[in-house]
Design a protein around this motif. Structure first.
Motif, PDB file in Angstrom:
ATOM      1  N   GLY A  30       0.824  -1.215   0.000  1.00  0.00           N
ATOM      2  CA  GLY A  30       0.000   0.000   0.000  1.00  0.00           C
ATOM      3  C   GLY A  30       0.851   1.255   0.000  1.00  0.00           C
ATOM      4  O   GLY A  30       0.590   2.202  -0.745  1.00  0.00           O
ATOM      5  N   ALA A  34       1.107   3.729  -3.188  1.00  0.00           N
ATOM      6  CA  ALA A  34       0.791   5.148  -3.045  1.00  0.00           C
ATOM      7  C   ALA A  34       1.944   6.014  -3.533  1.00  0.00           C
ATOM      8  O   ALA A  34       1.736   7.029  -4.219  1.00  0.00           O
ATOM      9  CB  ALA A  34       0.469   5.465  -1.587  1.00  0.00           C
ATOM     10  N   ASP A  38       1.641   8.422  -6.688  1.00  0.00           N
ATOM     11  CA  ASP A  38       1.866   9.854  -6.468  1.00  0.00           C
ATOM     12  C   ASP A  38       2.897  10.406  -7.439  1.00  0.00           C
ATOM     13  O   ASP A  38       2.786  11.537  -7.903  1.00  0.00           O
ATOM     14  CB  ASP A  38       2.316  10.093  -5.023  1.00  0.00           C
ATOM     15  CG  ASP A  38       2.456  11.563  -4.705  1.00  0.00           C
ATOM     16  OD1 ASP A  38       1.493  12.320  -4.994  1.00  0.00           O
ATOM     17  OD2 ASP A  38       3.514  11.962  -4.178  1.00  0.00           O
ATOM     18  N   ALA A  44      -6.895  11.104  -8.831  1.00  0.00           N
ATOM     19  CA  ALA A  44      -7.168  10.275  -7.650  1.00  0.00           C
ATOM     20  C   ALA A  44      -7.641   8.876  -8.041  1.00  0.00           C
ATOM     21  O   ALA A  44      -7.234   7.882  -7.423  1.00  0.00           O
ATOM     22  CB  ALA A  44      -8.198  10.947  -6.764  1.00  0.00           C
ATOM     23  N   ALA A  45      -8.492   8.769  -9.046  1.00  0.00           N
ATOM     24  CA  ALA A  45      -9.004   7.462  -9.459  1.00  0.00           C
ATOM     25  C   ALA A  45      -7.875   6.588 -10.004  1.00  0.00           C
ATOM     26  O   ALA A  45      -7.782   5.400  -9.688  1.00  0.00           O
ATOM     27  CB  ALA A  45     -10.100   7.621 -10.504  1.00  0.00           C
ATOM     28  N   THR A  48      -5.624   5.504  -7.142  1.00  0.00           N
ATOM     29  CA  THR A  48      -6.258   4.421  -6.382  1.00  0.00           C
ATOM     30  C   THR A  48      -6.097   3.095  -7.109  1.00  0.00           C
ATOM     31  O   THR A  48      -5.763   2.072  -6.503  1.00  0.00           O
ATOM     32  CB  THR A  48      -7.750   4.729  -6.144  1.00  0.00           C
ATOM     33  OG1 THR A  48      -7.849   5.952  -5.419  1.00  0.00           O
ATOM     34  CG2 THR A  48      -8.425   3.611  -5.368  1.00  0.00           C
ATOM     35  N   GLY A  49      -6.323   3.111  -8.411  1.00  0.00           N
ATOM     36  CA  GLY A  49      -6.165   1.893  -9.208  1.00  0.00           C
ATOM     37  C   GLY A  49      -4.748   1.363  -9.159  1.00  0.00           C
ATOM     38  O   GLY A  49      -4.533   0.148  -9.028  1.00  0.00           O
ATOM     39  N   GLY A  51      -2.544   1.892  -6.769  1.00  0.00           N
ATOM     40  CA  GLY A  51      -2.312   1.404  -5.403  1.00  0.00           C
ATOM     41  C   GLY A  51      -2.926   0.038  -5.176  1.00  0.00           C
ATOM     42  O   GLY A  51      -2.297  -0.872  -4.616  1.00  0.00           O
ATOM     43  N   LEU A  52      -4.170  -0.137  -5.619  1.00  0.00           N
ATOM     44  CA  LEU A  52      -4.831  -1.428  -5.462  1.00  0.00           C
ATOM     45  C   LEU A  52      -4.156  -2.513  -6.293  1.00  0.00           C
ATOM     46  O   LEU A  52      -4.052  -3.663  -5.863  1.00  0.00           O
ATOM     47  CB  LEU A  52      -6.311  -1.311  -5.829  1.00  0.00           C
ATOM     48  CG  LEU A  52      -7.165  -0.483  -4.862  1.00  0.00           C
ATOM     49  CD1 LEU A  52      -8.577  -0.308  -5.418  1.00  0.00           C
ATOM     50  CD2 LEU A  52      -7.190  -1.113  -3.479  1.00  0.00           C
TER      51      LEU A  52
END
Length: 169
Positions: A30, A34, A38, A44-45, A48-49, A51-52
């Motif tokens: 995680g 991130a 970054d 942001a979307a 998030t993708g 990161g996941l």
């Protein structure tokens, strides 16, 4: 090397509790995900993708390593039992290639033969204890079946290192 990989590498290199490894890998992934996201985007979307995706890949990698570790143990037990006749007891031991679990050892005994024409299997009883465990540590005992697959004795149960079940393990 990026500093956010240090927790992930530390978790992977430590031998010990599976839940610690899973949570440590997840947390490290995680953090790494991130940081990667970054540095790549302000969306942001998308971040998030990313990161996941990194987290999922890290968990899948750890699960693969855990299956390989269990397969090493199962192979060591099967090879030790292959040489034994009904009623005989032998020793088995394994030193893992990946240090994500303790090296293990124990006893194995053949309790009965199972088979027919073209099928040769043995029911075995075996104990497991960590190699570095104090002598007074109780052993865990299990029963399973191994079968001769053209000269190579293999685990016959559908848990956890039987490759044919893939993601159902």
């Amino acid at each position: 090397m990026y500093p956010y990989f240090v927790p992930l590498l530390t978790a992977l290199l430590l031998s010990g509790c599976s839940s610690f490894l899973m949570e440590g890998t997840s947390a490290g992934a995680g953090i790494a995900g991130a940081a990667i996201a970054d540095s790549m985007t302000d969306n942001a979307a998308l971040a998030t993708g990313i990161g996941l995706g990194v987290q999922a890949a890290a968990k899948a990698g750890l699960q693969y390593a855990q299956r390989r570790t269990r397969a090493e143990e199962q192979d060591a037990i099967a090879q030790a039992a292959a040489r034994l006749q009904v009623g005989e007891v032998g020793d088995w031991a394994v030193i893992h290639g990946l240090p994500i679990e303790s090296d293990a050892q124990g006893k194995v005994a053949v309790s009965r033969l199972i088979g027919g024409i073209g099928l040769s299997c043995k029911e075995i009883v075996f104990s497991v204890v960590a190699m570095n465990a104090p002598p007074e540590t109780p052993h865990a005992y299990y029963v399973t079946t191994i079968c001769d697959d053209r000269g190579q004795w293999r685990w016959a149960s559908a848990e956890p290192a039987t490759a044919r079940w893939g993601s159902l393990q």
